[in-house]
Design a protein around this motif. Structure first.
Motif, PDB file in Angstrom:
ATOM      1  N   LYS A 302      17.248   1.955   5.960  1.00  0.00           N
ATOM      2  CA  LYS A 302      16.646   0.950   6.833  1.00  0.00           C
ATOM      3  C   LYS A 302      15.265   0.527   6.347  1.00  0.00           C
ATOM      4  N   LEU A 303      14.550   1.465   5.702  1.00  0.00           N
ATOM      5  CA  LEU A 303      13.194   1.172   5.211  1.00  0.00           C
ATOM      6  C   LEU A 303      13.128   1.205   3.683  1.00  0.00           C
ATOM      7  N   GLU A 304      14.282   1.133   3.064  1.00  0.00           N
ATOM      8  CA  GLU A 304      14.306   1.339   1.610  1.00  0.00           C
ATOM      9  C   GLU A 304      13.510   0.281   0.851  1.00  0.00           C
ATOM     10  N   GLU A 305      13.706  -0.985   1.179  1.00  0.00           N
ATOM     11  CA  GLU A 305      13.108  -2.059   0.368  1.00  0.00           C
ATOM     12  C   GLU A 305      11.578  -2.000   0.360  1.00  0.00           C
ATOM     13  N   PRO A 306      10.899  -1.954   1.524  1.00  0.00           N
ATOM     14  CA  PRO A 306       9.433  -1.882   1.473  1.00  0.00           C
ATOM     15  C   PRO A 306       8.904  -0.571   0.900  1.00  0.00           C
ATOM     16  N   SER A 311       5.960   2.310  -3.379  1.00  0.00           N
ATOM     17  CA  SER A 311       5.890   3.373  -4.375  1.00  0.00           C
ATOM     18  C   SER A 311       5.834   2.811  -5.786  1.00  0.00           C
ATOM     19  N   SER A 312       6.686   1.819  -6.055  1.00  0.00           N
ATOM     20  CA  SER A 312       6.755   1.247  -7.395  1.00  0.00           C
ATOM     21  C   SER A 312       5.469   0.523  -7.772  1.00  0.00           C
ATOM     22  N   GLU A 313       4.969  -0.319  -6.877  1.00  0.00           N
ATOM     23  CA  GLU A 313       3.773  -1.107  -7.192  1.00  0.00           C
ATOM     24  C   GLU A 313       2.533  -0.225  -7.301  1.00  0.00           C
ATOM     25  N   ALA A 314       2.437   0.808  -6.451  1.00  0.00           N
ATOM     26  CA  ALA A 314       1.307   1.738  -6.570  1.00  0.00           C
ATOM     27  C   ALA A 314       1.370   2.478  -7.906  1.00  0.00           C
ATOM     28  N   GLY A 315       2.578   2.892  -8.316  1.00  0.00           N
ATOM     29  CA  GLY A 315       2.734   3.561  -9.607  1.00  0.00           C
ATOM     30  C   GLY A 315       2.397   2.649 -10.765  1.00  0.00           C
ATOM     31  N   LYS A 316       2.842   1.391 -10.706  1.00  0.00           N
ATOM     32  CA  LYS A 316       2.525   0.441 -11.776  1.00  0.00           C
ATOM     33  C   LYS A 316       1.022   0.180 -11.852  1.00  0.00           C
ATOM     34  N   SER A 317       0.378   0.126 -10.699  1.00  0.00           N
ATOM     35  CA  SER A 317      -1.070  -0.085 -10.680  1.00  0.00           C
ATOM     36  C   SER A 317      -1.797   1.059 -11.386  1.00  0.00           C
ATOM     37  N   LEU A 318      -1.429   2.300 -11.060  1.00  0.00           N
ATOM     38  CA  LEU A 318      -2.051   3.448 -11.717  1.00  0.00           C
ATOM     39  C   LEU A 318      -1.753   3.459 -13.211  1.00  0.00           C
ATOM     40  N   LYS A 319      -0.563   3.023 -13.588  1.00  0.00           N
ATOM     41  CA  LYS A 319      -0.202   2.955 -15.004  1.00  0.00           C
ATOM     42  C   LYS A 319      -1.087   1.954 -15.736  1.00  0.00           C
ATOM     43  N   GLU A 320      -1.301   0.794 -15.137  1.00  0.00           N
ATOM     44  CA  GLU A 320      -2.176  -0.212 -15.754  1.00  0.00           C
ATOM     45  C   GLU A 320      -3.617   0.296 -15.865  1.00  0.00           C
ATOM     46  N   MET A 321      -4.061   1.021 -14.847  1.00  0.00           N
ATOM     47  CA  MET A 321      -5.409   1.595 -14.904  1.00  0.00           C
ATOM     48  C   MET A 321      -5.518   2.592 -16.043  1.00  0.00           C
ATOM     49  N   VAL A 338      -1.772  -3.782  -6.892  1.00  0.00           N
ATOM     50  CA  VAL A 338      -2.383  -3.302  -5.650  1.00  0.00           C
ATOM     51  C   VAL A 338      -2.094  -4.290  -4.523  1.00  0.00           C
ATOM     52  N   LEU A 339      -2.253  -5.584  -4.816  1.00  0.00           N
ATOM     53  CA  LEU A 339      -1.964  -6.608  -3.807  1.00  0.00           C
ATOM     54  C   LEU A 339      -0.489  -6.582  -3.404  1.00  0.00           C
ATOM     55  N   ASN A 340       0.380  -6.384  -4.382  1.00  0.00           N
ATOM     56  CA  ASN A 340       1.811  -6.331  -4.072  1.00  0.00           C
ATOM     57  C   ASN A 340       2.157  -5.131  -3.201  1.00  0.00           C
ATOM     58  N   SER A 341       1.521  -3.980  -3.471  1.00  0.00           N
ATOM     59  CA  SER A 341       1.781  -2.790  -2.654  1.00  0.00           C
ATOM     60  C   SER A 341       1.253  -2.980  -1.232  1.00  0.00           C
ATOM     61  N   GLN A 342       0.117  -3.667  -1.102  1.00  0.00           N
ATOM     62  CA  GLN A 342      -0.414  -3.940   0.236  1.00  0.00           C
ATOM     63  C   GLN A 342       0.476  -4.922   0.985  1.00  0.00           C
ATOM     64  N   SER A 343       1.029  -5.879   0.249  1.00  0.00           N
ATOM     65  CA  SER A 343       1.971  -6.817   0.871  1.00  0.00           C
ATOM     66  C   SER A 343       3.213  -6.079   1.372  1.00  0.00           C
ATOM     67  N   ALA A 344       3.677  -5.086   0.595  1.00  0.00           N
ATOM     68  CA  ALA A 344       4.827  -4.277   1.026  1.00  0.00           C
ATOM     69  C   ALA A 344       4.484  -3.476   2.275  1.00  0.00           C
ATOM     70  N   CYS A 345       3.229  -3.015   2.370  1.00  0.00           N
ATOM     71  CA  CYS A 345       2.795  -2.298   3.583  1.00  0.00           C
ATOM     72  C   CYS A 345       2.887  -3.194   4.814  1.00  0.00           C
ATOM     73  N   LYS A 346       2.487  -4.452   4.656  1.00  0.00           N
ATOM     74  CA  LYS A 346       2.567  -5.384   5.778  1.00  0.00           C
ATOM     75  C   LYS A 346       4.019  -5.644   6.172  1.00  0.00           C
ATOM     76  N   ASP A 347       4.882  -5.777   5.165  1.00  0.00           N
ATOM     77  CA  ASP A 347       6.304  -5.972   5.463  1.00  0.00           C
ATOM     78  C   ASP A 347       6.878  -4.759   6.190  1.00  0.00           C
ATOM     79  N   LEU A 348       6.446  -3.577   5.768  1.00  0.00           N
ATOM     80  CA  LEU A 348       6.911  -2.357   6.423  1.00  0.00           C
ATOM     81  C   LEU A 348       6.436  -2.303   7.871  1.00  0.00           C
ATOM     82  N   SER A 349       5.186  -2.690   8.096  1.00  0.00           N
ATOM     83  CA  SER A 349       4.647  -2.699   9.452  1.00  0.00           C
ATOM     84  C   SER A 349       5.428  -3.649  10.346  1.00  0.00           C
ATOM     85  N   THR A 350       5.756  -4.813   9.816  1.00  0.00           N
ATOM     86  CA  THR A 350       6.551  -5.788  10.569  1.00  0.00           C
ATOM     87  C   THR A 350       7.936  -5.237  10.883  1.00  0.00           C
ATOM     88  N   LEU A 351       8.512  -4.545   9.914  1.00  0.00           N
ATOM     89  CA  LEU A 351       9.845  -3.975  10.099  1.00  0.00           C
ATOM     90  C   LEU A 351       9.836  -2.885  11.168  1.00  0.00           C
TER      91      LEU A 351
END
Length: 508
Positions: A302-306, A311-321, A338-351
């Motif tokens: 039910k919460l898989e997509e966000p 997880s993926s975007e936060a990991g990619k951000s740390l990798k780029e750093m 980082v922006l993409n992971s925050q956007s996913a957080c908002k989607d999760l909150s809405t869900l």
């Protein structure tokens, strides 16, 4: 015989872990052989006598693995010996003026006072971090010279020979440490922080697969192997003492490579502290992977997509750093993730607000919401780590990774913000361009002109750069496009992406 083989295997293992250890052993042997010439060469022995042993002792106790540690110990020992020798001579002279009866009493009082005060000063945190060894040598030298001076008539000659041999031993250590296969503590600290970033990135990118993948009981060895690989993050939890020691040693080092004399080593510790906080959240998150109580997969879905995106975007951000830190370049590519992971957080909150978990059992709900909370904390910490690394890049004067790829042209003077949206063009080669815009400034200008954000139109000049090509493609000119984007809020990122892609296609 078996013990000998075990020792040989252990020696090979230690050497393979870090080949520099073998080189360091040869460097210490070279330094000891060099200062031992004070005994082997008769003219030097006639000059220094038995005091030549202080040069050998200095090499043994001063020579450390890194240049910074060796230089710090050498300076501490030389300065402490010089100061303690001068004070010891002064104390002996002052005590000798009181007569033979009072002299030993005064010397005992001087030794007691300086030892008590120096030992108390060693408890000061800053002193203990950098000058603890120097104070220890100060106590030893003052006591030895004061006591020896009571039985030695030529105390000045004794102090001179002892100081000279200590300086010779220290200089030998420092020169060999710097010029023979040097090991820089600053470089080790830099590499350690970059490695920790990469380690945490690996867990976050693999977590999405582990959490939403049913465990295959038939292949237990493969599952254990994957989980052990995930648990590499535990090295970050226990790295504080090593990081602080390396930062302390790095402050003593001269300029080398891209590391200046006053390099911001303290900022590395600030980044390391945030990484440890992130590692603690990851450790708690990992416990849910290995827990006996597992949430059914249909509830997780039910919460898989966000959750996957977070997880993926936060990991990619740390990798780029990690990549930008290794190359010592300024890069804003991690900010996009980082922006993409925050956007996913908002989607999760809405869900979650939609009541999708209303039919979940309480125990399952607690476990799932705890996982969600930990991931949100990790996303927030990723943003803090990114900001801290930007501060480090500015303070350390890292090089810019790429030239500016977009400019905002308006009739009014408007500053360009940091927010960026990546856009992929649909030309023959894959290019990435970035549109920069400032929400606050744009809104202010539009309102002053009596326009709404929807009606405002900005002229954007986009220059396409391809970092993957060996040479510059000069035939690719500038693509001019108009866009009504005013806000670069993460929630509007997808709209900006779609509209900009259409406009680029129409221009082509």
């Amino acid at each position: 015989m078996e013990k000998v083989r075990e020792i040989v295997r252990e020696g090979r293992r230690v050497g393979k872990e870090d080949p520099r250890r073998v080189v360091h052993a040869f460097k210490v042997g070279l330094a000891l052989a060099l200062v031992s010439s004070f005994y082997y060469y008769q003219p030097l022995y006639d000059n220094f006598g038995v005091n030549a042993m202080w040069a050998v002792m200095t090499v043994v106790v001063v020579f450390e693995f890194s240049v910074g540690a060796t230089l710090g110990k050498g300076i501490n020992r030389a300065v402490a010996t010089l100061v303690a020798g001068g004070l010891g001579i002064g104390a002996h002279h002052l005590a000798s003026l009181s007569g033979p009866t009072i002299e030993p009493i005064l010397l005992a009082i001087f030794v007691f006072v300086q030892a008590a005060l120096s030992t108390f000063v060693r408890f000061f945190p800053r002193v203990k971090a950098r000058y603890d060894y120097g104070i220890l040598i100060f106590i030893l030298t003052f006591s030895l010279i004061s006591v020896s001076g009571f039985r030695e008539d030529e105390i000045l000659d004794l102090a001179h020979k002892r100081l000279s041999t200590v300086i010779m031993g220290g200089v030998s250590c420092v020169l060999i440490s710097i010029f023979v296969c040097p090991v820089w503590a600053g470089q080790d600290l830099h590499s350690l922080i970059a490695s920790n970033l990469d380690t945490l990135s690996h867990f976050l990118q693999e977590f999405r697969e582990e959490y939403f993948e049913a465990t295959d009981d038939g292949d237990i060895k493969e599952v254990e192997k994957r989980r052990k690989n995930l648990e590499r993050y535990k090295s970050v939890l226990n790295s504080k003492s090593n990081e602080e020691a390396l930062a302390n040693f790095a402050r003593w080092e001269p300029r080398h490579g891209q590391f200046r004399f006053r390099h911001p080593w303290q900022q590395y510790l600030a980044v390391a502290a945030l990484l440890r906080q992130c590692a603690y959240r990851i450790d708690a998150l990992n416990s849910y992977l290995n827990s006996d109580f597992q949430i059914p997969m249909d509830i997780k879905k039910k919460l898989e997509e966000p959750l996957r995106r977070m997880s993926s975007e936060a990991g990619k951000s740390l990798k780029e750093m990690s990549i930008s830190l290794k190359k010592m370049t300024k890069s804003s590519s991690s900010d996009i993730h980082v922006l993409n992971s925050q956007s996913a957080c908002k989607d999760l909150s809405t869900l979650l607000k939609s009541g999708i978990l209303n039919d979940v059992e309480p125990l399952q709900l607690i476990s799932l919401t705890t996982t969600v909370s930990l991931l949100i904390d990790i996303v927030n910490l990723t943003e803090k780590i990114s900001e801290s690394l930007h501060e480090l890049a500015s303070a350390a004067r890292f090089k810019n990774k790429m030239k500016p790829t977009a400019s905002l042209k308006k009739s009014d003077s408007v500053s360009i913000g940091r927010a960026a949206v990546p856009i992929k063009s649909h030309v023959s080669d894959d290019h990435v361009v970035t549109i920069l815009c400032d929400a606050d400034v744009s809104n202010t200008v539009d309102q002053s002109r009596g326009e709404t954000s929807a009606d405002s139109c900005h002229h954007v000049a986009i220059k396409i750069d391809d970092d993957d090509l060996v040479h510059e493609k000069h035939e690719v000119g500038e693509i001019h496009a108009h866009t009504s984007c005013v806000s670069c809020d993460p929630s509007d990122a997808s709209d900006v992406l779609d509209s900009s892609n259409k406009r680029i296609n129409s221009s082509n």
